[in-house]
Design a protein around this motif. Structure first.
Motif, PDB file in Angstrom:
ATOM      1  N   VAL A 141      61.093   5.894 -66.645  1.00 48.93           N
ATOM      2  CA  VAL A 141      60.743   5.830 -68.067  1.00 48.93           C
ATOM      3  C   VAL A 141      61.487   6.945 -68.800  1.00 48.93           C
ATOM      4  O   VAL A 141      62.106   6.709 -69.838  1.00 48.93           O
ATOM      5  CB  VAL A 141      59.214   5.964 -68.290  1.00 48.93           C
ATOM      6  N   MET A 142      61.451   8.153 -68.249  1.00 52.71           N
ATOM      7  CA  MET A 142      62.078   9.310 -68.894  1.00 52.71           C
ATOM      8  C   MET A 142      63.579   9.114 -69.083  1.00 52.71           C
ATOM      9  O   MET A 142      64.149   9.559 -70.073  1.00 52.71           O
ATOM     10  CB  MET A 142      61.807  10.579 -68.076  1.00 52.71           C
ATOM     11  N   ARG A 143      64.229   8.430 -68.152  1.00 51.03           N
ATOM     12  CA  ARG A 143      65.663   8.147 -68.281  1.00 51.03           C
ATOM     13  C   ARG A 143      65.929   7.275 -69.507  1.00 51.03           C
ATOM     14  O   ARG A 143      66.975   7.366 -70.131  1.00 51.03           O
ATOM     15  CB  ARG A 143      66.148   7.454 -67.007  1.00 51.03           C
ATOM     16  N   ARG A 144      64.949   6.454 -69.859  1.00 48.79           N
ATOM     17  CA  ARG A 144      65.095   5.534 -70.987  1.00 48.79           C
ATOM     18  C   ARG A 144      64.553   6.104 -72.287  1.00 48.79           C
ATOM     19  O   ARG A 144      65.041   5.784 -73.367  1.00 48.79           O
ATOM     20  CB  ARG A 144      64.355   4.233 -70.678  1.00 48.79           C
TER      21      ARG A 144
ATOM     22  N   ARG B  24      54.300   7.606 -58.701  1.00 48.86           N
ATOM     23  CA  ARG B  24      54.759   8.941 -58.301  1.00 48.86           C
ATOM     24  C   ARG B  24      55.700   9.569 -59.338  1.00 48.86           C
ATOM     25  O   ARG B  24      56.623   8.926 -59.816  1.00 48.86           O
ATOM     26  CB  ARG B  24      55.482   8.865 -56.967  1.00 48.86           C
ATOM     27  N   LYS B  25      55.438  10.852 -59.645  1.00 48.23           N
ATOM     28  CA  LYS B  25      56.274  11.578 -60.606  1.00 48.23           C
ATOM     29  C   LYS B  25      57.677  11.845 -60.084  1.00 48.23           C
ATOM     30  O   LYS B  25      58.619  11.937 -60.866  1.00 48.23           O
ATOM     31  CB  LYS B  25      55.635  12.938 -60.926  1.00 48.23           C
TER      32      LYS B  25
ATOM     33  N   LYS C  74      61.133  -0.068 -67.743  1.00 43.61           N
ATOM     34  CA  LYS C  74      61.782  -0.638 -68.929  1.00 43.61           C
ATOM     35  C   LYS C  74      60.739  -1.215 -69.876  1.00 43.61           C
ATOM     36  O   LYS C  74      60.815  -0.999 -71.094  1.00 43.61           O
ATOM     37  CB  LYS C  74      62.784  -1.718 -68.522  1.00 43.61           C
ATOM     38  N   ASN C  75      59.765  -1.946 -69.353  1.00 40.71           N
ATOM     39  CA  ASN C  75      58.741  -2.537 -70.206  1.00 40.71           C
ATOM     40  C   ASN C  75      57.875  -1.475 -70.888  1.00 40.71           C
ATOM     41  O   ASN C  75      57.495  -1.632 -72.046  1.00 40.71           O
ATOM     42  CB  ASN C  75      57.889  -3.531 -69.408  1.00 40.71           C
TER      43      ASN C  75
ATOM     44  N   PRO D  95      56.181  12.373 -73.321  1.00 44.34           N
ATOM     45  CA  PRO D  95      55.301  13.086 -72.398  1.00 44.34           C
ATOM     46  C   PRO D  95      54.566  12.084 -71.499  1.00 44.34           C
ATOM     47  O   PRO D  95      54.184  11.008 -71.938  1.00 44.34           O
ATOM     48  CB  PRO D  95      54.316  13.828 -73.305  1.00 44.34           C
ATOM     49  N   GLN D  96      54.394  12.461 -70.232  1.00 47.62           N
ATOM     50  CA  GLN D  96      53.715  11.601 -69.268  1.00 47.62           C
ATOM     51  C   GLN D  96      52.751  12.436 -68.434  1.00 47.62           C
ATOM     52  O   GLN D  96      53.047  13.591 -68.130  1.00 47.62           O
ATOM     53  CB  GLN D  96      54.728  10.950 -68.329  1.00 47.62           C
ATOM     54  N   THR D  97      51.658  11.827 -68.067  1.00 47.83           N
ATOM     55  CA  THR D  97      50.704  12.442 -67.162  1.00 47.83           C
ATOM     56  C   THR D  97      50.372  11.417 -66.085  1.00 47.83           C
ATOM     57  O   THR D  97      50.065  10.271 -66.399  1.00 47.83           O
ATOM     58  CB  THR D  97      49.408  12.847 -67.894  1.00 47.83           C
TER      59      THR D  97
END
Length: 177
Positions: free
Chosen positions: A148-151, A139-140, A115-116, A155-157
C-alpha cells in the motif's frame, strides 16, 4: 440488502469459502452503522490458476487484466517465508508447479488487495479503512502494508493475533492481542 441477497450477490461461499459465522457480527455491525464493505480480493480462480500452473501464462486475457501492473516478490523475507508455509502443507499432485507458483499466487493476492486499498483511499481521501485479512497478509514487513505504501503514503497500523508459531515483533505488527 438482506443477508441472503448479500451472500448470493457476493458469491460468498464460492469466493471466500470461510465459515460465514466468523464474519457475520462484523457484517451486521457494518450494516447497522452504514459502514461500506469492500471486497479486496481477486477472484479465487485467478490465484488458484497461478498456484497450480506456476505462472500467469494459463490465465485468460480477461483474467490477466485483473492483475496489478506492479508485483513485488523481492520484499526481504517474503519468498523465504512463503516457501516455509508451502512446505508445511502437503502439496503433491494437482498439477502444482511447486513453491514458485504458490509464491507468485500469494504475491498477486497481496498486490491486488494493496492496490484496492490504495485506490479506495485515493478516491476517498477523508476516509479511513479497516482491513480484515489473514495475519500473513497483514504483516508490516512484507505483506499488504508496504505494498500500500509503495502506492500511497498513508499512515497504517497493524493489529495481529498472537499464536503459538509467532513471536510478537514490531516488525510484524504495531499491536498484538
Amino acid at each position: 440488502m438482506d443477508e441472503k441477497a448479500f451472500l448470493k450477490r457476493s458469491r460468498y461461499f464460492q469466493v471466500w469459502k470461510y465459515d460465514y459465522r466468523y464474519y457475520k457480527k462484523i457484517i451486521d455491525f457494518a450494516k447497522k452503522h452504514e459502514i461500506p464493505l469492500i471486497g479486496l480480493n481477486i477472484e479465487r480462480e485467478v490465484v488458484s490458476s497461478i498456484n497450480r500452473n506456476g505462472s500467469t501464462d494459463m490465465l485468460s486475457e480477461e483474467q490477466k487484466k485483473l492483475l496489478p501492473r506492479e508485483r513485488d516478490l523481492s520484499l526481504p523475507g517474503y519468498s523465504g517465508r512463503l516457501k516455509a508455509v508451502y512446505n508445511l502443507h502437503a502439496h503433491g499432485g494437482g498439477g502444482r508447479k511447486g513453491a514458485g507458483g504458490f509464491i507468485q499466487a500469494q504475491g498477486v493476492w497481496d498486490e491486488v488487495m494493496a492496490k484496492n486499498i490504495a485506490d479506495y483511499l485515493s478516491s476517498n481521501p477523508h476516509k479511513k479503512i479497516v482491513v480484515i485479512a489473514g495475519s500473513e497478509h497483514a504483516r508490516k514487513d512484507n505483506g499488504i502494508p508496504p505494498r500500500v505504501m509503495r502506492r500511497l503514503n498513508v499512515p497504517q497500523t497493524v493489529v495481529m493475533t498472537i499464536d503459538d508459531n509467532r513471536v510478537p515483533s514490531h516488525n510484524l505488527a504495531d499491536f498484538f492481542f
